[in-house]
Design a protein around this motif. Structure first.
Motif, PDB file in Angstrom:
ATOM      1  N   ASN A  10       0.844  -1.199   0.000  1.00 25.00           N
ATOM      2  CA  ASN A  10       0.000   0.000   0.000  1.00 25.00           C
ATOM      3  C   ASN A  10       0.878   1.248   0.000  1.00 25.00           C
ATOM      4  O   ASN A  10       1.928   1.276   0.653  1.00 25.00           O
ATOM      5  N   ALA A  11       0.414   2.271  -0.710  1.00 33.13           N
ATOM      6  CA  ALA A  11       1.047   3.588  -0.656  1.00 33.13           C
ATOM      7  C   ALA A  11      -0.022   4.597  -0.261  1.00 33.13           C
ATOM      8  O   ALA A  11      -1.070   4.683  -0.907  1.00 33.13           O
ATOM      9  N   ALA A  12       0.228   5.334   0.823  1.00 34.72           N
ATOM     10  CA  ALA A  12      -0.705   6.359   1.291  1.00 34.72           C
ATOM     11  C   ALA A  12      -0.068   7.722   1.032  1.00 34.72           C
ATOM     12  O   ALA A  12       0.975   8.041   1.604  1.00 34.72           O
ATOM     13  N   ILE A  13      -0.681   8.504   0.165  1.00 31.45           N
ATOM     14  CA  ILE A  13      -0.080   9.750  -0.304  1.00 31.45           C
ATOM     15  C   ILE A  13      -0.836  10.948   0.265  1.00 31.45           C
ATOM     16  O   ILE A  13      -2.020  11.150  -0.040  1.00 31.45           O
ATOM     17  N   SER A  14      -0.168  11.725   1.083  1.00 28.16           N
ATOM     18  CA  SER A  14      -0.791  12.903   1.679  1.00 28.16           C
ATOM     19  C   SER A  14      -0.724  14.093   0.728  1.00 28.16           C
ATOM     20  O   SER A  14       0.141  14.153  -0.155  1.00 28.16           O
ATOM     21  N   GLY A  15      -1.644  15.038   0.930  1.00 27.42           N
ATOM     22  CA  GLY A  15      -1.633  16.262   0.154  1.00 27.42           C
ATOM     23  C   GLY A  15      -0.693  17.284   0.765  1.00 27.42           C
ATOM     24  O   GLY A  15       0.074  16.997   1.689  1.00 27.42           O
ATOM     25  N   PHE A  16      -0.764  18.503   0.238  1.00 24.06           N
ATOM     26  CA  PHE A  16       0.060  19.592   0.732  1.00 24.06           C
ATOM     27  C   PHE A  16      -0.689  20.381   1.805  1.00 24.06           C
ATOM     28  O   PHE A  16      -1.915  20.370   1.850  1.00 24.06           O
ATOM     29  N   ILE A  17       0.060  21.100   2.611  1.00 22.00           N
ATOM     30  CA  ILE A  17      -0.512  22.132   3.458  1.00 22.00           C
ATOM     31  C   ILE A  17      -0.373  23.444   2.697  1.00 22.00           C
ATOM     32  O   ILE A  17       0.725  23.778   2.220  1.00 22.00           O
ATOM     33  N   VAL A  18      -1.456  24.173   2.560  1.00 24.17           N
ATOM     34  CA  VAL A  18      -1.420  25.447   1.851  1.00 24.17           C
ATOM     35  C   VAL A  18      -1.808  26.561   2.811  1.00 24.17           C
ATOM     36  O   VAL A  18      -2.524  26.345   3.790  1.00 24.17           O
ATOM     37  N   ASP A  19      -1.309  27.760   2.526  1.00 20.47           N
ATOM     38  CA  ASP A  19      -1.637  28.891   3.378  1.00 20.47           C
ATOM     39  C   ASP A  19      -3.020  29.431   3.014  1.00 20.47           C
ATOM     40  O   ASP A  19      -3.672  28.904   2.099  1.00 20.47           O
ATOM     41  N   PRO A  20      -3.514  30.434   3.700  1.00 21.82           N
ATOM     42  CA  PRO A  20      -4.871  30.937   3.399  1.00 21.82           C
ATOM     43  C   PRO A  20      -5.064  31.385   1.959  1.00 21.82           C
ATOM     44  O   PRO A  20      -6.194  31.427   1.476  1.00 21.82           O
ATOM     45  N   ASP A  21      -3.942  31.689   1.248  1.00 24.94           N
ATOM     46  CA  ASP A  21      -4.032  32.069  -0.166  1.00 24.94           C
ATOM     47  C   ASP A  21      -3.919  30.869  -1.086  1.00 24.94           C
ATOM     48  O   ASP A  21      -3.740  31.028  -2.298  1.00 24.94           O
ATOM     49  N   ARG A  22      -3.991  29.656  -0.496  1.00 28.14           N
ATOM     50  CA  ARG A  22      -3.926  28.387  -1.238  1.00 28.14           C
ATOM     51  C   ARG A  22      -2.562  28.171  -1.882  1.00 28.14           C
ATOM     52  O   ARG A  22      -2.432  27.475  -2.877  1.00 28.14           O
ATOM     53  N   LYS A  23      -1.520  28.755  -1.310  1.00 27.52           N
ATOM     54  CA  LYS A  23      -0.165  28.526  -1.791  1.00 27.52           C
ATOM     55  C   LYS A  23       0.481  27.460  -0.912  1.00 27.52           C
ATOM     56  O   LYS A  23       0.318  27.463   0.310  1.00 27.52           O
ATOM     57  N   LYS A  24       1.202  26.545  -1.568  1.00 26.61           N
ATOM     58  CA  LYS A  24       1.845  25.471  -0.821  1.00 26.61           C
ATOM     59  C   LYS A  24       2.823  26.052   0.196  1.00 26.61           C
ATOM     60  O   LYS A  24       3.597  26.952  -0.106  1.00 26.61           O
ATOM     61  N   MET A  25       2.768  25.512   1.412  1.00 27.02           N
ATOM     62  CA  MET A  25       3.722  25.936   2.428  1.00 27.02           C
ATOM     63  C   MET A  25       5.059  25.240   2.191  1.00 27.02           C
ATOM     64  O   MET A  25       5.123  24.016   2.048  1.00 27.02           O
ATOM     65  N   SER A  26       6.116  26.030   2.133  1.00 29.13           N
ATOM     66  CA  SER A  26       7.446  25.467   1.952  1.00 29.13           C
ATOM     67  C   SER A  26       8.464  26.433   2.528  1.00 29.13           C
ATOM     68  O   SER A  26       8.212  27.637   2.642  1.00 29.13           O
ATOM     69  N   LYS A  27       9.625  25.892   2.899  1.00 30.79           N
ATOM     70  CA  LYS A  27      10.672  26.725   3.477  1.00 30.79           C
ATOM     71  C   LYS A  27      11.117  27.797   2.486  1.00 30.79           C
ATOM     72  O   LYS A  27      11.406  28.931   2.868  1.00 30.79           O
ATOM     73  N   SER A  28      11.187  27.434   1.193  1.00 32.33           N
ATOM     74  CA  SER A  28      11.661  28.384   0.193  1.00 32.33           C
ATOM     75  C   SER A  28      10.718  29.560   0.036  1.00 32.33           C
ATOM     76  O   SER A  28      11.131  30.661  -0.324  1.00 32.33           O
ATOM     77  N   LYS A  29       9.413  29.349   0.291  1.00 29.06           N
ATOM     78  CA  LYS A  29       8.437  30.429   0.153  1.00 29.06           C
ATOM     79  C   LYS A  29       8.340  31.274   1.426  1.00 29.06           C
ATOM     80  O   LYS A  29       7.701  32.324   1.436  1.00 29.06           O
ATOM     81  N   GLY A  30       8.934  30.806   2.503  1.00 29.95           N
ATOM     82  CA  GLY A  30       8.916  31.579   3.729  1.00 29.95           C
ATOM     83  C   GLY A  30       7.574  31.627   4.432  1.00 29.95           C
ATOM     84  O   GLY A  30       7.344  32.473   5.286  1.00 29.95           O
ATOM     85  N   ASN A  31       6.660  30.699   4.085  1.00 29.46           N
ATOM     86  CA  ASN A  31       5.333  30.716   4.711  1.00 29.46           C
ATOM     87  C   ASN A  31       5.105  29.493   5.590  1.00 29.46           C
ATOM     88  O   ASN A  31       3.973  29.092   5.843  1.00 29.46           O
ATOM     89  N   VAL A  32       6.192  28.894   6.050  1.00 30.03           N
ATOM     90  CA  VAL A  32       6.111  27.687   6.870  1.00 30.03           C
ATOM     91  C   VAL A  32       5.737  28.041   8.300  1.00 30.03           C
ATOM     92  O   VAL A  32       6.187  29.052   8.843  1.00 30.03           O
ATOM     93  N   VAL A  33       4.903  27.206   8.899  1.00 30.70           N
ATOM     94  CA  VAL A  33       4.541  27.328  10.312  1.00 30.70           C
ATOM     95  C   VAL A  33       5.167  26.158  11.053  1.00 30.70           C
ATOM     96  O   VAL A  33       4.974  25.001  10.680  1.00 30.70           O
ATOM     97  N   THR A  34       5.955  26.447  12.086  1.00 34.56           N
ATOM     98  CA  THR A  34       6.537  25.359  12.872  1.00 34.56           C
ATOM     99  C   THR A  34       5.516  24.859  13.885  1.00 34.56           C
ATOM    100  O   THR A  34       4.728  25.639  14.423  1.00 34.56           O
ATOM    101  N   PRO A  35       5.524  23.563  14.167  1.00 33.58           N
ATOM    102  CA  PRO A  35       4.422  22.976  14.951  1.00 33.58           C
ATOM    103  C   PRO A  35       4.529  23.154  16.460  1.00 33.58           C
ATOM    104  O   PRO A  35       3.525  23.025  17.155  1.00 33.58           O
ATOM    105  N   ALA A  36       5.714  23.445  16.985  1.00 34.00           N
ATOM    106  CA  ALA A  36       5.885  23.424  18.438  1.00 34.00           C
ATOM    107  C   ALA A  36       4.901  24.353  19.138  1.00 34.00           C
ATOM    108  O   ALA A  36       4.259  23.975  20.130  1.00 34.00           O
ATOM    109  N   ASP A  37       4.788  25.581  18.637  1.00 30.48           N
ATOM    110  CA  ASP A  37       3.879  26.535  19.286  1.00 30.48           C
ATOM    111  C   ASP A  37       2.430  26.072  19.199  1.00 30.48           C
ATOM    112  O   ASP A  37       1.655  26.254  20.157  1.00 30.48           O
ATOM    113  N   MET A  38       2.039  25.492  18.064  1.00 28.59           N
ATOM    114  CA  MET A  38       0.660  25.017  17.905  1.00 28.59           C
ATOM    115  C   MET A  38       0.370  23.893  18.892  1.00 28.59           C
ATOM    116  O   MET A  38      -0.710  23.842  19.503  1.00 28.59           O
TER     117      MET A  38
END
Length: 861
Positions: free
Chosen positions: A575-603
């Motif tokens: 079996n392969a289970a493939i997750s989707g992306f996390i996108v920001d409120p503007d529906r842009k993929k969250m990535s380190k290169s885009k600078g819109n990443v949220v780190t989970p510790a605070d959440m």
């Protein structure tokens, strides 16, 4: 009378549950893989993704890893012994760049090792810094710093995973740069070479000039970049000219031919003839090839070595010569290539030598303008340009000697096998299979696996040197299995001594390392004990599950499939289970290169792990999920659910019912029958890797249970004089044990906490609830009673009366069939609604048609 068990807290709370239960789970070895006595059929094995250990985790990791953990917990409760390892992907370019910036150093392999080396500083901001500002150190010193920093990062990652509640076995961990991993990776490479699947070749290679390393097809990223078309004139022997359009005029000295489509009538007369290049005056042939596009530009293009991947195809298939002009540093090489011998060509090339591609283009355009061989002004365009996915400069194509693994690009039989293996698997969701097949069918070259970097698995090869000290690349010395792990840059091949390194008749070690995917592609082998623990390997392989993100189907999933097909002859998972992306409120993929990443510790700290897990589990596999850290609605809903679970558990445990109590009341039986259907649906959904549906149906009925059923039977459950008080208490307790188990995979901390109030063992090793084989009640009774209760509440609200207000008389209108259902719950409806007299009348729809409230006594002072 109800008595709450002594170990139930007065005010249940989520705070502190993560630390409490992580410690208890670890102390009890709850998630430890129990190998003894297992068979392949009793084990559920997971090929866990090893996150890149170079910085920090982001919310996307929490998202996808929660999906996996829900399945792991479900399978464990189904009675499977779950093999759930944790890995760390700690070699490769991301780690090197982080070390460079964190410690202010860079690697220079020519420097000697320094004992007890202390870096200039620690704690850089992990942003790009200039190499000139970094202290050069030896390769061994550099690797030591890489290992030090990744171990620190991995400990932080583990802390986050524990806080999140991942039920991995922390004794089953691996690193992609440990001695054990190097041994496994090198052994697999040796086997590939022995079977003729690994080979070395001098070939055009996509090259990142910043990192000074080759780049594989899977690591490419197209970016839309501004450019310009330049119209140039090539001179025909008869005095006329042929016009071409190019966005890279600086590559004119590398031109080896012009090419047009074989059916293009405009250029058919010139096929087989030659023309002269502008400025340089070099004769090049005019050739035909089906990849030329008649409707692009002027319909004829120049072939340069090399401007893009199409140039490589034309060069290879048309058997053209090579005129390389760009070096490994991205600058034009000092000496003009073969064919540019005339004084005119030499002088023109001297204007380009040593320049970057950008500066050379400017100089070339000036020369073309001066010669009158560029028509008009450049035409601005936007066009896709290939980048290394971790780089910031366009890739060049240079000729280098590299190591390759066959991957089906040139072998139709292997390609078909890879497609067939993909079709043997179950994909969740199924449409992700198409992405895999498209990648396999679109491969245009074998897998380039060598990298000119430092922190990676060394390629286990040396080369003999001939009498003149030149390496004999066609006769590599391959390390033996007994020598592994080996580093050819410092270790000596069998039959030689260190004194023979680098001298005629001696040897030289391979200094390249393997592509990080060449190691990560072996995660089943690394985690499962291939060639090191045969018993474990036979228990876990092929693995039951490969969970991962959709963006690395072309890299991690494909490469793992390839290595398994080559080494083991079959697929690595079922079996392969493939997750989707996390996108920001503007529906842009969250990535380190885009600078819109949220780190989970605070959440996790702010809302609690169960709440964050709920948010992740609410999204189906393969679908993108929007996340707004300023308004995390789903997380808040998850927290409310977890708190409600604790409070409902405390309330229900206040009603004692002997274990042998039989549930007899029709409303109680209706609730339990409805719950059985929820169990059926949730179980089927989880069996099909649809955790979101399982959560949805469970949560929906849980709120019906707490908001409606629990309110309906509360008075009866409290009234020990009622003949069916025990039925209500028993039904409540039965339902609680089911709900806690259904929600345990998603809310492991709240479920374990509540379970511990009346059980000595862990809920996470308890049996998954099973629906009854026989129908025990009519689920429509609860549905009708819930609808009637809502009507009664609404009538009181409309009358601006408290829900505790007594009702002298009420009439419920409903269809005849519904009335018979309501009559079965009449006593509970009257008690809950505080109704003295309840009447029914037939109608097409259910509604409360008449309600007479008791007068509220006046308050006298």
């Amino acid at each position: 009378m109800s008595i709450t068990p002594a170990n139930v807290p007065d005010k249940p709370a989520l705070e502190g549950l993560e630390a409490l239960w992580d410690t208890k789970w670890e102390e009890s070895c709850l998630y430890r893989f129990r190998k003894d006595g297992q068979t392949r059929g009793s084990v559920y094995s997971i090929d866990t993704p090893p996150p890149t250990a170079s910085g920090s985790l982001h919310i996307g990791h929490v998202f996808s890893y929660t999906h996996t953990d829900v399945i792991a917990r479900f399978q464990r409760m189904r009675g499977k012994e779950v093999f759930y390892p944790a890995g760390w992907d700690d070699n490769g370019l991301p780690t090197e760049r982080r070390v460079q910036n964190y410690y202010g150093v860079r690697c220079d392999p020519t420097l000697p090792y320094v004992e007890n080396f202390v870096p200039p500083f620690e704690g850089g901001d992990n942003k790009s810094s200039k190499a000139a500002d970094q202290l050069p150190i030896s390769r061994k010193n550099f690797i030591e710093l890489c290992e030090k920093l990744t171990v620190e990062d991995e400990k932080q990652f583990e802390d986050v995973w524990r806080q999140l509640g991942l039920s991995v076995d922390w004794t089953q961990t691996y690193r992609t740069i440990s001695d054990e991993t190097i041994t496994t990776s090198q052994l697999a490479f040796i086997n590939n070479h022995a079977r003729g699947e690994a080979y070395q070749a001098m070939a055009p290679t996509l090259w990142d000039v910043t990192f000074r390393t080759a780049v594989a097809q899977a690591e490419l990223e197209d970016k839309e970049m501004p450019g310009a078309y330049h119209r140039l004139t090539f001179h025909k022997p008869d005095g006329g000219h042929i016009e071409i359009m190019t966005s890279r005029p600086e590559l004119l000295p590398a031109c080896v031919a012009l090419v047009a489509h074989p059916d293009d009538e405009r250029y058919k007369p010139y096929f087989g003839k030659t023309v002269k290049t502008p400025v340089f005056g070099v004769e090049v042939p005019v050739l035909a090839h089906h990849l030329a596009q008649p409707d692009k530009g002027t319909g004829i293009a120049m072939i340069c070595t090399f401007g893009d991947v199409t140039d490589v195809i034309w060069w290879r298939e048309l058997n053209l010569m090579t005129r390389a002009v760009i070096g490994f540093d991205g600058r034009f090489v000092s000496d003009a290539p073969e064919g540019l011998e005339s004084p005119q060509a030499q002088a023109a090339y001297a204007e380009l030598a040593g320049k970057t591609a950008f500066s050379a283009k400017t100089a070339m355009v000036e020369m073309l303008k001066e010669s009158g061989e560029m028509l008009g002004e450049p035409e601005p365009i936007m066009h896709p340009v290939k980048f290394f996915e971790k780089g910031d400069k366009p890739l060049e194509i240079v000729s280098t000697r590299q190591w390759y693994l066959v991957n089906g690009a040139k072998d139709d039989e292997l390609k078909k096998k890879l497609i067939d293996l993909g079709q043997e698997m179950s994909w969740h969701p199924d449409f992700m299979r198409v992405r895999y097949e498209n990648w396999v069918n679109g491969l245009n070259g074998d897998w380039l696996v060598s990298r000119q970097r430092f922190f990676g698995v060394p390629i286990p090869v040396w080369y003999p040197l001939d009498g003149d000290g030149n390496p004999v690349f066609d006769e590599p010395i391959i390390a033996s299995r007994e020598q592994l792990p080996v580093d050819p840059s410092t270790d000596v091949p069998a039959g030689y001594t260190e004194a023979q390194r680098g001298i005629p008749g001696g040897f030289q070690g391979e200094v390249d390392v393997m592509d990080t995917w060449a190691t990560s592609s072996l995660t089943p082998q690394l985690a499962g004990g291939w060639e090191s623990d045969e018993d474990l390997w036979n228990l876990v392989f092929p693995f039951d599950l490969r969970p991962q993100g959709q963006d690395i189907i072309r890299t991690w999933l494909f490469s793992t499939m390839l290595r398994s097909a080559l080494q083991n002859g079959g697929k690595p998972w079922t079996n392969a289970a493939i997750s989707g992306f996390i996108v920001d409120p503007d529906r842009k993929k969250m990535s380190k290169s885009k600078g819109n990443v949220v780190t989970p510790a605070d959440m996790l700290d702010q809302h609690g792990s169960d709440a964050v897990r709920y948010w992740a589990a609410s999204s189906r596999l393969g679908t993108d999920a929007a996340f707004d850290p300023q308004d995390p609605t789903q997380i808040k809903i998850g927290r409310r659910l977890a708190i409600k679970l604790l409070n409902a558990s405390k309330f229900i445990l206040g009603f004692n019912a002997p274990a042998d109590t039989v549930v007899t009341n029709p409303l109680d039986l209706s609730m339990l029958e409805s719950l059985h259907e929820v169990v059926r649906e949730a179980t089927e959904a989880l069996e099909n890797y649809d955790h979101a549906k399982a959560l949805e149906v469970t949560e929906h009925f849980f709120w019906t249970f707490t908001d409606d059923y629990l309110e309906l039977v509360k008075e009866r459950a409290y009234n020990e004089e009622h003949p069916e008080q025990a039925s209500a208490a028993a039904a409540l307790n039965k339902a609680l044990t089911v709900f806690l188990r259904l929600l345990a995979p998603v809310l492991p901390f709240a479920a374990e906490e509540a379970w511990s109030w009346f059980h000595d063992d862990s809920i996470h090793r308890a049996s998954w609830p099973a629906p009854g084989d026989e129908k025990i009640g009519n689920p429509d009774i609860l549905k009708a009673a819930s609808e009637a209760l809502i009507g009664i509440r609404r009538a009181k609200t409309d009358a601006k009366a408290s829900q505790k207000t007594e009702v002298l008389t009420a009439t419920i209108a409903a269809p005849e069939a519904t009335i018979s259902l309501l009559e079965a719950a009449q006593g509970d409806l009257m008690a809950t609604g505080r109704i003295a007299e309840l009447n029914f009348t037939e109608a097409t729809e259910l509604s409360v048609t008449n309600i007479e409230l008791a007068p509220v006594p006046e308050v006298t002072e």
